[in-house]
Scaffold this motif. Structure first.
Motif, PDB file in Angstrom:
ATOM      1  N   HIS A 193      -7.039   5.781   2.261  1.00  0.00           N
ATOM      2  CA  HIS A 193      -6.556   7.057   1.821  1.00  0.00           C
ATOM      3  C   HIS A 193      -6.091   6.782   0.223  1.00  0.00           C
ATOM      4  CE1 HIS A 193      -6.392   8.328   5.996  1.00  0.00           C
ATOM      5  NE2 HIS A 193      -6.286   9.544   5.479  1.00  0.00           N
ATOM      6  N   ASN A 194      -5.484   5.769  -0.244  1.00  0.00           N
ATOM      7  CA  ASN A 194      -5.210   5.453  -1.592  1.00  0.00           C
ATOM      8  C   ASN A 194      -5.450   4.046  -1.889  1.00  0.00           C
ATOM      9  OD1 ASN A 194      -3.896   5.155  -3.956  1.00  0.00           O
ATOM     10  ND2 ASN A 194      -1.941   5.546  -3.285  1.00  0.00           N
ATOM     11  N   THR A 235       0.874  -1.320  -0.148  1.00  0.00           N
ATOM     12  CA  THR A 235      -0.039   0.110   0.105  1.00  0.00           C
ATOM     13  C   THR A 235       0.928   1.236   0.119  1.00  0.00           C
ATOM     14  OG1 THR A 235      -0.240   0.089   2.391  1.00  0.00           O
ATOM     15  CG2 THR A 235      -1.866  -1.084   1.215  1.00  0.00           C
ATOM     16  N   CYS A 236       0.107   2.442  -0.101  1.00  0.00           N
ATOM     17  CA  CYS A 236       1.208   3.741  -0.200  1.00  0.00           C
ATOM     18  C   CYS A 236       0.231   4.764   0.545  1.00  0.00           C
ATOM     19  CB  CYS A 236       1.528   3.899  -1.548  1.00  0.00           C
ATOM     20  SG  CYS A 236       2.674   5.114  -1.833  1.00  0.00           S
ATOM     21  N   ARG A 237       1.043   5.725   1.061  1.00  0.00           N
ATOM     22  CA  ARG A 237       0.249   6.742   1.509  1.00  0.00           C
ATOM     23  C   ARG A 237       1.545   7.716   1.828  1.00  0.00           C
ATOM     24  NH1 ARG A 237      -3.111   7.285   7.219  1.00  0.00           N
ATOM     25  NH2 ARG A 237      -3.660   9.639   6.867  1.00  0.00           N
ATOM     26  N   ASN A 279      -3.915   3.070   5.059  1.00  0.00           N
ATOM     27  CA  ASN A 279      -3.531   3.382   3.639  1.00  0.00           C
ATOM     28  C   ASN A 279      -4.339   3.102   2.675  1.00  0.00           C
ATOM     29  OD1 ASN A 279      -1.147   4.016   4.930  1.00  0.00           O
ATOM     30  ND2 ASN A 279       0.123   2.186   4.249  1.00  0.00           N
ATOM     31  N   SER A 297       3.235   9.323  -0.447  1.00  0.00           N
ATOM     32  CA  SER A 297       4.536   8.890  -0.935  1.00  0.00           C
ATOM     33  C   SER A 297       5.336   7.914  -0.522  1.00  0.00           C
ATOM     34  CB  SER A 297       5.070   9.896  -1.445  1.00  0.00           C
ATOM     35  OG  SER A 297       4.356  10.897  -2.519  1.00  0.00           O
ATOM     36  N   THR A 342      -7.385  -2.355  -7.168  1.00  0.00           N
ATOM     37  CA  THR A 342      -8.028  -1.170  -6.613  1.00  0.00           C
ATOM     38  C   THR A 342      -8.958  -2.012  -5.194  1.00  0.00           C
ATOM     39  OG1 THR A 342      -8.347  -0.160  -8.432  1.00  0.00           O
ATOM     40  CG2 THR A 342      -9.469   0.784  -6.560  1.00  0.00           C
TER      41      THR A 342
END
Length: 127
Positions: free
Chosen positions: A57-58, A23-25, A54, A27, A82
């Motif tokens: 948020h993304n 996952t990414c949050r 995460n 950057s 997704t």
């Protein structure tokens, strides 16, 4: 939703393997091991903490899965998709995961269900 080949589906459903969820949050990437269930172009997981925040948020995620035998890789796969938090289905998802991985039926009941729509799959088989 991506079309997942029959061979990739067979690998995804072959046995209870651990996937690494990325996952990414803000950057900053985050990867963690996780149980999963695959069915009809969707991957279901159940999680809490950093991974869940995460995703909220993304929703862009990736999973890395690899089958080893005595430390020798047999096949590997990267799934991109997704994620959607489906809190209302958490109990059902947890039970399916616990059944697949041999855990007590009510284990990990604090986890929240997440459904990942598969966008792409890359896999390789080692000779």
């Amino acid at each position: 939703m991506a079309t997942v080949s029959d061979e990739a589906e067979a690998l995804l459903t072959s046995e209870p393997l651990v996937a690494h969820l990325a996952t990414c949050r803000d950057s900053r990437p985050h990867a963690a091991p996780i149980w999963y269930v695959y069915r009809d172009g969707l991957i279901e997981i159940a999680t809490t903490g950093t991974k869940l925040e995460n995703i909220r948020h993304n929703p862009a995620v990736a999973l890395s899965i690899q089958k080893d035998e005595d430390g020798d890789p047999r096949w590997g796969m990267t799934v991109r998709g997704t994620a959607d938090v489906v809190k209302s289905e958490s109990e059902r998802i947890n039970r399916r995961l616990n059944e697949k991985y041999g855990a007590d039926e009510d284990a990990w009941d604090e986890n929240t269900g997440v459904r990942i729509e598969v966008g792409s799959v890359d896999y390789w088989i080692y000779d």
